[in-house]
Design an enzyme around this catalytic site. Structure first.
Site, PDB file in Angstrom:
ATOM      1  N   LYS A  67       0.851  -1.183   0.000  1.00  7.07           N
ATOM      2  CA  LYS A  67       0.000   0.000   0.000  1.00  7.07           C
ATOM      3  C   LYS A  67       0.891   1.238   0.000  1.00  7.07           C
ATOM      4  CE  LYS A  67      -4.174   1.815   2.240  1.00  7.07           C
ATOM      5  NZ  LYS A  67      -5.157   1.624   3.325  1.00  7.07           N
ATOM      6  N   GLU A  90     -19.934  -5.936   9.369  1.00  8.00           N
ATOM      7  CA  GLU A  90     -20.924  -5.169  10.110  1.00  8.00           C
ATOM      8  C   GLU A  90     -21.995  -6.049  10.744  1.00  8.00           C
ATOM      9  OE1 GLU A  90     -19.185  -2.600   6.861  1.00  8.00           O
ATOM     10  OE2 GLU A  90     -20.049  -4.608   6.955  1.00  8.00           O
ATOM     11  N   ARG A 128     -25.867  -2.483   6.388  1.00  9.31           N
ATOM     12  CA  ARG A 128     -25.437  -3.859   6.130  1.00  9.31           C
ATOM     13  C   ARG A 128     -25.739  -4.788   7.304  1.00  9.31           C
ATOM     14  NH1 ARG A 128     -20.510  -3.594   2.135  1.00  9.31           N
ATOM     15  NH2 ARG A 128     -20.160  -5.693   2.901  1.00  9.31           N
TER      16      ARG A 128
END
Length: 631
Positions: free
Chosen positions: A283, A369, A397
């Site tokens: 990243k 979630e 969600r």
């Protein structure tokens, strides 16, 4: 326009078809130009940064090798979509990303035929690609289907549901697991440990793939090799979950090595059935500050690429997120039953300080979630008091779990709902437009909307001290600058506050809409009420105001349909009152990306818009009042 002197190859690429005109040997140079251009562009405009830098080589390799958009390329979340956008016709507009009428922050189907699936929430790519692959197979279509999913997104149940189904129906598709060991912050969970073990098995994988290339796929030698492979995997690395689910696993390989990527992708492209390629990337690759500070450079504002991101001075007013973070630590000091739960949003939800001061009471469940909500329900069953810190758009969600696992059982869980209402640059996928509508219809729920920083702290305390499910929703912004009471003081449940006594019209404002409504109330000599509670409403105050006012106006930064204004309308109807009611809120549309102020103005929820709407609806009433005042 792009500088063709600095970017001689990239300037010639207006679509992947142009990219495919280059020789394979030029692709590393194209990748470097793309990386430099991305750094320059995001430094100018701001936007998601680190994850995009990490997929430069992978994006170039995929668009060069596959016949996109005929072949389907499905990105997950969208944090890694900028290089894809640059190569697919949006190069010269990439600096408009997240701005009004600019390039969308995530892949968006109506923006480009290369954006095969709209994303924003994580972990949908495998399921969407599986659906495409099944439909293509049944239509006799030979197009290739590729899903690219980050390792952080693999923690969500949706990803495993799709893998489970895909291994059963055996679609012709490739899943690329982009493993950079990061989500927005560090990855968590057992899957992360499994991927780390797979990374340590590169020698085994090299031997395995070299051996396969040296023998035919039949005969005694092949069968013996397959038996040795299973034995070796058991010795070096536990059999991968992906192969147990029916996906042919390859990797891990270096996701920044274009020749290796192309060699591997060519092989996998010719295979049939479900395949999974595990690539290792960094990243922030190619920009040293982003590699060194991967959390800080996940998403950035405009910056000088030579200096990097310079930390700004602390704002004079805290954001609602910061108010929540401080409250959580203060309440944890007073109440040992408190636990903080987040679905991989430690930084965004303001839990950094809490995670350091109370590590044993901090639970990051990954991008999951549904699990976060049910985990909280289970903890509440055993006497804990969990606080679920979650964005409004992400709580959607976990909606079934909110109803079935928490509210139905009347369990003691507090939801701290960030990014409620109008959010802004991240667009429709991240807008918190619906939480008042989907919360107030659930039995046992208390729903609160603070209008300032001090009220936010007090309503969080109110919800925490209440026995049963409760929610406090607040925007992604700073408050009006009200000083905060340090004590943990609750407010009476279901009691609003009259901020101004006027005549004729009562403005009933919820949450962040109290501030603009206050200015309108002064101009129109209207009564202003800070409602505070969406459920339960302050029915006693509404009854009193209905006797002394000619009309009500409800103001909320939530969908009008089913929202707080609807609650007032339902109460009026149930009470047999025919008082005129004007409901102001978000229209029946998905809000596109723009600044929060621009969106509020577009929806008529700034001071000018609210005043204009009230004047238009109640022109006669206001004229009569003005005449009385003149007399």
């Amino acid at each position: 326009m792009i500088d063709s002197q600095r970017y001689p190859r990239l300037a010639r690429i207006d679509s992947p078809a142009d990219l495919r005109q280059f020789e394979e040997g030029e692709l590393p140079a194209i990748a470097q130009e793309l990386r430099d251009y991305l750094i320059e562009s995001v430094a100018t405009s701001g936007g998601h940064f680190g994850a995009n830098l990490g997929v430069i080589e992978l994006t170039v390799a995929l668009h060069w090798l596959y016949d996109t958009p005929t072949d389907r390329l499905v990105w997950d979340v969208g944090h890694q979509g900028y290089p894809h956008k640059i190569l697919t016709g949006r190069r010269d507009r990439i600096t408009t990303v997240k701005k009004k009428d600019g390039v969308a922050p995530f892949p968006k189907r109506d923006e480009s035929p290369f954006d095969t699936f709209g994303v924003g929430h994580s972990s949908t790519s495998i399921g969407a690609a599986l659906g495409m692959a099944i439909a293509a197979q049944r239509n006799g279509d030979a197009r290739k289907i590729v899903a690219v999913i980050g390792d952080g997104a693999m923690t969500a149940g949706m990803a495993f549901e799709a893998l489970n189904h895909g291994g059963d129906v055996e679609p012709d598709m490739l899943v690329i697991l982009n493993d950079n060991q990061m989500s927005i912050s560090e990855n968590v969970g057992a899957l992360t440990k499994m991927l780390a073990r797979l990374m340590s098995s590169r020698t085994l994988n090299k031997i395995r793939e070299r051996g396969k290339s040296m023998m035919k796929r039949d005969g005694l030698l092949w069968r013996a090799a397959k038996r040795w492979e299973e034995h070796a995997k058991g010795m070096f690395v536990p059999s991968t979950l992906f192969e147990e689910l029916g996906f042919h696993y390859t990797g891990p390989i270096d996701g920044h090595d274009i020749p290796q990527l192309l060699t591997t992708l060519r092989t996998l492209k010719e295979l049939k059935g479900p395949r999974l390629l595990h690539v290792i990337t960094t990243k922030g690759k190619g920009y040293a500050p982003a590699e060194a500070q991967q959390i800080e450079y996940h998403a950035v504002g405009p910056f000088d690429p030579h200096q990097g991101v310079v930390k700004k001075a602390a704002p004079t007013k805290p954001s609602y997120t910061e108010v929540f973070g401080d409250w959580l630590c203060d309440m944890a000091a007073a109440e040992p039953r408190l636990y903080g739960i987040t679905p991989a949003m430690r930084e965004g939800s303001g839990l950094v300080r809490f995670s350091r001061e109370y590590p044993q009471r901090y639970l990051d469940v990954g991008i999951a979630e549904q699990h976060a909500v049910t985990l909280a329900a289970g903890m509440a069953c055993e006497g804990a008091k969990p606080v679920v810190a979650i964005y409004s758009t992400f709580l959607q969600r976990g909606y079934d779990q909110l109803i079935h696992d928490v509210a139905l059982q009347d369990l003691d869980v507090l939801f701290a709902i960030d990014r409620a209402g109008v959010v802004g640059p991240d667009g429709a996928t991240h807008a918190g437009s619906f939480d008042l509508s989907y919360l107030r219809c659930i039995p046992n729920m208390i729903v609160m909307a603070p209008s300032n920083e001090d009220e936010c702290r007090k309503l969080l305390t109110t919800g925490f001290l209440h026995t049963g499910p409760a929610a406090v929703r607040y925007p992604r912004s700073s408050g009006p600058g009200v000083s905060i009471t340090p004590e943990l003081v609750p407010l009476p449940i279901g009691k609003a506050e009259v901020r101004r006594r006027g005549r004729g019209i009562a403005l009933l404002a919820f949450g962040a809409m109290v501030a603009p409504a206050a200015k309108v109330a002064e101009t129109l000599d209207a009564t202003l009420v800070d409602m505070r509670f969406v459920k339960p409403l302050d029915e006693a105050l509404l009854r009193e105001l209905s006797k002394s006012h000619a009309a009500f106006v409800t103001i909320e930064d939530n969908a009008i349909m089913g929202g707080a204004g609807s609650a007032v309308g339902e109460w009026l109807h149930a009470s047999g009152l025919a008082l005129p009611l004007l409901q102001l809120g978000l229209s029946d549309t998905f809000l596109e990306h723009a600044s929060r102020d621009e969106l509020l103005a577009h929806e008529g929820l700034d001071v000018a818009g609210i005043e204009a709407a009230v004047r238009k609806r109640f022109a006669d009433l206001l004229a009569a009042a003005a005449l009385r005042n003149a007399v």
